[in-house]
Design an enzyme around this catalytic site. Structure first.
Site, PDB file in Angstrom:
ATOM      1  N   HIS A  17       0.842  -1.201   0.000  1.00 52.51           N
ATOM      2  CA  HIS A  17       0.000   0.000   0.000  1.00 52.51           C
ATOM      3  C   HIS A  17       0.880   1.256   0.000  1.00 52.51           C
ATOM      4  O   HIS A  17       0.609   2.200  -0.733  1.00 52.51           O
ATOM      5  CB  HIS A  17      -0.871   0.054   1.270  1.00 52.51           C
ATOM      6  CG  HIS A  17      -1.883  -1.044   1.396  1.00 52.51           C
ATOM      7  ND1 HIS A  17      -1.981  -1.844   2.513  1.00 52.51           N
ATOM      8  CD2 HIS A  17      -2.859  -1.487   0.554  1.00 52.51           C
ATOM      9  CE1 HIS A  17      -2.966  -2.708   2.371  1.00 52.51           C
ATOM     10  NE2 HIS A  17      -3.512  -2.525   1.186  1.00 52.51           N
ATOM     11  N   LYS A  41     -16.697  -7.688   5.635  1.00 52.31           N
ATOM     12  CA  LYS A  41     -15.372  -8.276   5.864  1.00 52.31           C
ATOM     13  C   LYS A  41     -15.092  -8.376   7.347  1.00 52.31           C
ATOM     14  O   LYS A  41     -15.497  -7.500   8.115  1.00 52.31           O
ATOM     15  CB  LYS A  41     -14.299  -7.393   5.210  1.00 52.31           C
ATOM     16  CG  LYS A  41     -14.086  -7.706   3.742  1.00 52.31           C
ATOM     17  CD  LYS A  41     -12.797  -7.086   3.266  1.00 52.31           C
ATOM     18  CE  LYS A  41     -12.546  -7.383   1.797  1.00 52.31           C
ATOM     19  NZ  LYS A  41     -11.317  -6.791   1.319  1.00 52.31           N
ATOM     20  N   ARG A  90      -2.726  -5.946  -8.348  1.00 52.07           N
ATOM     21  CA  ARG A  90      -1.689  -6.976  -8.280  1.00 52.07           C
ATOM     22  C   ARG A  90      -1.873  -7.935  -9.441  1.00 52.07           C
ATOM     23  O   ARG A  90      -1.990  -7.512 -10.572  1.00 52.07           O
ATOM     24  CB  ARG A  90      -1.749  -7.705  -6.932  1.00 52.07           C
ATOM     25  CG  ARG A  90      -1.131  -6.915  -5.799  1.00 52.07           C
ATOM     26  CD  ARG A  90      -1.587  -7.405  -4.475  1.00 52.07           C
ATOM     27  NE  ARG A  90      -3.039  -7.279  -4.384  1.00 52.07           N
ATOM     28  CZ  ARG A  90      -3.738  -7.452  -3.271  1.00 52.07           C
ATOM     29  NH1 ARG A  90      -3.138  -7.801  -2.173  1.00 52.07           N
ATOM     30  NH2 ARG A  90      -5.040  -7.298  -3.270  1.00 52.07           N
ATOM     31  N   SER A 128      -2.861  -7.956   2.799  1.00 50.62           N
ATOM     32  CA  SER A 128      -3.086  -7.847   4.247  1.00 50.62           C
ATOM     33  C   SER A 128      -3.481  -9.207   4.823  1.00 50.62           C
ATOM     34  O   SER A 128      -3.077  -9.550   5.937  1.00 50.62           O
ATOM     35  CB  SER A 128      -4.189  -6.824   4.540  1.00 50.62           C
ATOM     36  OG  SER A 128      -3.811  -5.555   4.093  1.00 50.62           O
TER      37      SER A 128
HETATM   38  P1  ADP Z   1      -9.897  -3.710  -0.013  1.00 49.92           P
HETATM   39  O1  ADP Z   1     -10.438  -4.507   1.126  1.00 49.92           O
HETATM   40  O2  ADP Z   1     -10.716  -2.516  -0.363  1.00 49.92           O
HETATM   41  O3  ADP Z   1      -9.466  -4.494  -1.206  1.00 49.92           O
HETATM   42  P2  ADP Z   1      -7.119  -3.494   0.771  1.00 49.92           P
HETATM   43  O4  ADP Z   1      -6.653  -2.764   1.982  1.00 49.92           O
HETATM   44  O5  ADP Z   1      -6.934  -4.961   0.756  1.00 49.92           O
HETATM   45  O6  ADP Z   1      -8.601  -3.031   0.617  1.00 49.92           O
HETATM   46  O7  ADP Z   1      -6.437  -2.882  -0.510  1.00 49.92           O
HETATM   47  C1  ADP Z   1      -6.621  -1.542  -0.900  1.00 49.92           C
HETATM   48  C2  ADP Z   1      -6.115  -1.368  -2.306  1.00 49.92           C
HETATM   49  O8  ADP Z   1      -4.701  -1.577  -2.336  1.00 49.92           O
HETATM   50  C3  ADP Z   1      -6.691  -2.339  -3.319  1.00 49.92           C
HETATM   51  O9  ADP Z   1      -6.861  -1.674  -4.548  1.00 49.92           O
HETATM   52  C4  ADP Z   1      -5.627  -3.404  -3.432  1.00 49.92           C
HETATM   53  O10 ADP Z   1      -5.672  -4.049  -4.692  1.00 49.92           O
HETATM   54  C5  ADP Z   1      -4.372  -2.566  -3.285  1.00 49.92           C
HETATM   55  N1  ADP Z   1      -3.249  -3.359  -2.801  1.00 49.92           N
HETATM   56  C6  ADP Z   1      -3.214  -4.194  -1.740  1.00 49.92           C
HETATM   57  N2  ADP Z   1      -2.012  -4.784  -1.622  1.00 49.92           N
HETATM   58  C7  ADP Z   1      -1.249  -4.311  -2.640  1.00 49.92           C
HETATM   59  C8  ADP Z   1       0.081  -4.554  -3.118  1.00 49.92           C
HETATM   60  N3  ADP Z   1       0.869  -5.442  -2.507  1.00 49.92           N
HETATM   61  N4  ADP Z   1       0.514  -3.896  -4.223  1.00 49.92           N
HETATM   62  C9  ADP Z   1      -0.319  -3.017  -4.844  1.00 49.92           C
HETATM   63  N5  ADP Z   1      -1.576  -2.762  -4.476  1.00 49.92           N
HETATM   64  C10 ADP Z   1      -2.046  -3.385  -3.399  1.00 49.92           C
END
Ligand code: ADP
Length: 160
Positions: A17, A41, A90, A128
């Protein structure tokens, strides 16, 4: 001023992130990192904990604002007078869900665009949920989350 909203669960924030945020500040005047409380979630950290982890890890980055919201992302984006939603992409597996969400948001408000930044390949595997799995079993997360996040995870799993 060009403002973009980066919404997400951030449960917890990872270096993946942070990489997206650091690249986005080069493209926009302001990046609002907004914790979204998704009732569908199961979160390990509360909204307040997730926001405070953002504060200790990214508030030193110029042009970043930290916030949280509930309800429709498009409504929140409008309320912030932002023009776009930022998401990270990703592997192929992210594409379908992100495509659906971006299309629905366009349906809800045609004036708001969704912009995607490709993950740095270094973090392509990182999520995450994977971080939580590893933390549960005491694995080393040094390279993938900032230190305060690693500490918070250790504390959380000790409590459980
Ligand atoms: P959500 O539950 O809304 O998917 P996340 O916190 O998991 O929220 O992710 C927020 C955003 O960050 C999403 O667009 C996700 O694809 C992106 N993201 C998460 N991990 C990575 C990573 N390792 N590299 C690039 N983008 C990421």
């Amino acid at each position: 001023m060009d403002t973009v909203v980066y919404p997400g669960s951030f449960d917890p924030i990872t270096k993946g992130h942070i990489n997206i945020i650091k690249r986005a500040v080069n493209l926009f005047d302001e990046v609002i990192v907004a914790v979204f409380n998704n009732p569908n979630k199961d979160h390990i950290f509360s909204m307040e904990e997730r926001v405070s982890l953002l504060k200790v890890t990214i508030s030193d980055i110029d042009k970043v604002k930290i916030d949280s919201f509930t309800g429709l992302t498009t409504n929140y984006v409008k309320s912030q007078k932002a023009k776009a939603i930022l998401r990270g992409l990703r592997a192929v597996s992210d594409f379908e869900g992100e495509f659906q969400m971006a299309s629905m948001n366009k349906e809800l408000d045609d004036s708001i665009e969704t912009i995607f930044l490709m993950t740095d390949t270094k973090y392509a595997f990182l999520s995450s949920s994977l971080v939580k799995e590893v933390a549960k079993f005491g694995g080393n997360l040094n390279n993938v989350v900032p230190e305060p996040v690693e500490k918070a995870l250790q504390k959380k799993f000790k409590e459980q």
